[in-house]
Design a protein around this motif. Structure first.
Motif: not given
Ligand code: ATP
Length: 342
Positions: A311-338
């Motif tokens: 899926v291609l998601l455009h994250l549209q939160g604050t800088d903090d919430s965008n960063r936390n969502a990306l951290l969540y992906l990485n800490s759960h070993h969910i492969k993602n590419t910006i």
């Protein structure tokens, strides 16, 4: 029912040796639909052609109902082959014969009497839905109709096994689906085991209950598609799932920036691999990070209770919430590419 044991085959060409098959072993149960996948040149066609001895293996056995085809006498092999139908990407019909006569050919070669030929061919043309095309010639048929004739011909001798070498590769998606539906019906109604080569994920997903993966002549994985997708990291399977990065819609593509700039939001491509359910992922984004997002594109396959794809998601939160969502992906070993920022 079909036991392939340690099958090996080499080809020699101008002092070079190709190990097309290297000790391949595979068990196929009666009534199975097995998909063989692999890169170009992996040995898929050679394997399928060794099953009916169109290609003689150098070593190994193909046991069908307990009889080893590799050691059969020519007469025994001819009898066994009658019970194995085969269809090809380019149909291989005889252009000088009508539809009826194409289907009748194996019966004529088998010296079947005329009345039986008429009865069987008429019934087979009904099975494949071409009863009104009996007197036409292949040149006046569509690709899908030609493949139906080829299927009817392959069924003429009441086979217990049907080999399909890229049988839908030359067909458009809609026709492919109708041919797959026909193969599934044949498998269920006539209890014919099917062994097919394909390079298309949706073919495997539509009709195969087992998959065998061939790479450089070796069998590198086998099982249900669901288990293989969940458990195997083999590059052929990964490549089979992800052929290329997702294409971007033009309006996003034109505005996408490679680096973060204040005011822009990350566009992230996320891989769903069976252990990551899309619904719960976006629920987490919403409930834990209060993250607004826009779903730009999704290519998800649902298999039973799991999903695979991207899926291609455009994250549209604050800088903090965008960063936390990306951290969540990485800490759960969910492969993602910006893919960039927009
Ligand atoms: N008759 C032949 N003579 C020489 N080499 C051959 C012959 N048939 C196949 N090969 C070689 O054996 C290897 C396996 O070929 P095969 O056709 O089985 O692969 P494949 O997986 O079906 O490929 P594709 O998906 O491109 O059809 C290749 O390197 C091919 O060039």
């Amino acid at each position: 029912m079909i036991v392939i044991q340690n099958l090996s085959k080499q080809f020699r060409h101008k002092n070079q040796v190709y190990q097309a098959l290297d000790k391949v072993s595979l068990d196929i149960a009666e009534g199975d639909i097995v998909g063989i996948i692999g890169r170009s040149g992996a040995g898929k066609s050679t394997l399928i052609r060794c099953v009916n001895m169109l290609e003689r293996p150098d070593e190994g056995a193909v046991m069908i109902h307990g009889r080893n085809l590799a050691t059969c006498t020519p007469k025994q092999l001819a009898d066994e082959r009658k019970k194995i139908g085969m269809i090809f990407q380019h149909f291989n019909l005889l252009s000088s014969r009508t539809v009826f006569d194409n289907v009748a050919l194996p019966l004529e070669l088998d010296k079947t009497d005329k009345a039986t030929i008429h009865r069987k061919v008429t019934a087979l043309l009904e099975v494949v839905g071409l009863q009104n095309k009996a007197d036409e010639y292949p040149r006046s048929l569509s690709g899908g109709q030609k493949q139906r004739v080829a299927i009817a011909r392959a069924l003429a001798n009441d086979p217990h096994l049907l080999l399909c070498d890229e049988a839908t590769s030359a067909l458009d998606p809609e026709t492919t689906q109708s041919i797959l539906q026909l193969l599934r019906d044949i498998n269920r109604r006539l209890n014919i085991t099917i062994l097919l080569i394909t390079h298309e994920m949706h073919v495997v997903k539509s009709i195969c209950n087992h998959v065998a993966v061939i790479d450089q002549g070796k069998l590198v994985a086998q099982g249900t598609l669901e288990t293989l997708l969940k458990e195997s990291q083999h590059p052929v399977i990964q490549q089979f799932i992800h052929t290329q990065a997702m294409s971007l819609p033009p309006d996003i593509y034109n505005t996408l920036q490679p680096e973060y700039t204040p005011g822009l939001h990350p566009l992230v491509e996320i891989e769903l691999e069976g252990n990551v359910a899309f619904d719960s992922l976006v629920n987490t984004f919403h409930s834990q990070y209060h993250l607004p997002y826009k779903l730009i594109k999704a290519d998800i396959e649902y298999l039973g209770s799991t999903n695979f794809g991207r899926v291609l998601l455009h994250l549209q939160g604050t800088d903090d919430s965008n960063r936390n969502a990306l951290l969540y992906l990485n800490s759960h070993h969910i492969k993602n590419t910006i893919r960039g920022y927009a």
